[in-house]
Design a protein around this motif. Sequence first.
Motif, PDB file in Angstrom:
ATOM      1  N   ALA A   1      -2.888 -21.335  -7.378  1.00 49.04           N
ATOM      2  CA  ALA A   1      -3.875 -21.285  -6.607  1.00 49.04           C
ATOM      3  C   ALA A   1      -4.024 -22.779  -6.067  1.00 49.04           C
ATOM      4  O   ALA A   1      -4.127 -23.203  -6.813  1.00 49.04           O
ATOM      5  CB  ALA A   1      -4.549 -20.411  -6.882  1.00 49.04           C
TER       6      ALA A   1
ATOM      7  N   ASP B   1      -2.729 -13.982  -0.113  1.00 46.52           N
ATOM      8  CA  ASP B   1      -2.781 -15.317  -0.478  1.00 46.52           C
ATOM      9  C   ASP B   1      -3.267 -15.700   0.973  1.00 46.52           C
ATOM     10  O   ASP B   1      -3.577 -16.359   1.264  1.00 46.52           O
ATOM     11  CB  ASP B   1      -1.655 -16.268  -0.707  1.00 46.52           C
ATOM     12  CG  ASP B   1      -1.726 -16.338  -2.148  1.00 46.52           C
ATOM     13  OD1 ASP B   1      -2.670 -16.368  -3.064  1.00 46.52           O
ATOM     14  OD2 ASP B   1      -0.978 -17.229  -3.104  1.00 46.52           O
TER      15      ASP B   1
ATOM     16  N   LYS C   1      -7.885 -15.053  -1.275  1.00 48.28           N
ATOM     17  CA  LYS C   1      -8.005 -16.062  -1.227  1.00 48.28           C
ATOM     18  C   LYS C   1      -9.546 -16.496  -1.698  1.00 48.28           C
ATOM     19  O   LYS C   1      -9.523 -17.567  -1.365  1.00 48.28           O
ATOM     20  CB  LYS C   1      -6.737 -16.622  -1.125  1.00 48.28           C
ATOM     21  CG  LYS C   1      -6.671 -18.044  -1.863  1.00 48.28           C
ATOM     22  CD  LYS C   1      -5.228 -18.890  -1.781  1.00 48.28           C
ATOM     23  CE  LYS C   1      -5.049 -19.224  -0.673  1.00 48.28           C
ATOM     24  NZ  LYS C   1      -4.053 -20.394  -0.641  1.00 48.28           N
TER      25      LYS C   1
END
Length: 253
Positions: free
Chosen positions: A32, A200, A215
């Motif tokens: 991430a 995402d 996210k």
Amino acid sequence: MARRKLVYEGKAKILYEGPEPGTLVQYFKDDATAFNAEKKAVIEGKGVLNNRLSEFFMVGLGHVGVPTHFIRRLNMREQLIRAVEIIPLEVIVRNFAAGSMAKRLGMEEGTPLPRPIVEFSYKDDKLGDPLVPEEYIIAFGWATQQDLDDIVQLALRVNDFVGGVMYGVGIKLVDFKIEIGRVWDNDFMRLVVADEISPDSCRLWDMETGQKLDKDVFRRDLGNLTDAYTEVARRLGVLPTNVTHATKPTLIN
């Protein structure tokens, strides 16, 4: 599937040479990143969830006539995709003010926009993916005016589909970004949705509570990112209804 030649590694995915000419294997990592990779972490299970969620949306788009690079899922972390020539733009569709738009224009996050707004940013992390007007895109040869018209239409169709699906499970599609690729069939070129569609690349808020399910949970230290993505997958039916936590997701085949 045996590992093949590495073609490209990005922040969240790796592309390998595919089993047939004109194909690639797209591998979803657990990495991430935020703020152009200034903030990094490894979130166990994230890649598995994004693989399945992106498959869900790409297949759905195909069913409503929106062309994508997706061919089929290979396993828990990999997809077989068509190799495309990526246009060096992020195509951003905004339904509500949030993130950089809210900051740039001094708007309160969550303010509904009068209509979906499509923006373009130049894909370059070193430059911070700057917003670019259509004049730049055409002048520098990244896309033609006809390409841009077609890209906007594709982006709005994606917005209609994904927004409708999310609305049906109580999630507000605040904004999202996609990439567009060119596919060549002899002398004929067509544009397809590429990269991924997942938490995402989308801002997703619970319609009742405003809880963030994307996210931004990682960007803003709002809790466990895997829990947020798992909740999205559960509501969409990608996960069994009795799953409450998925650091190692159990997924429906």
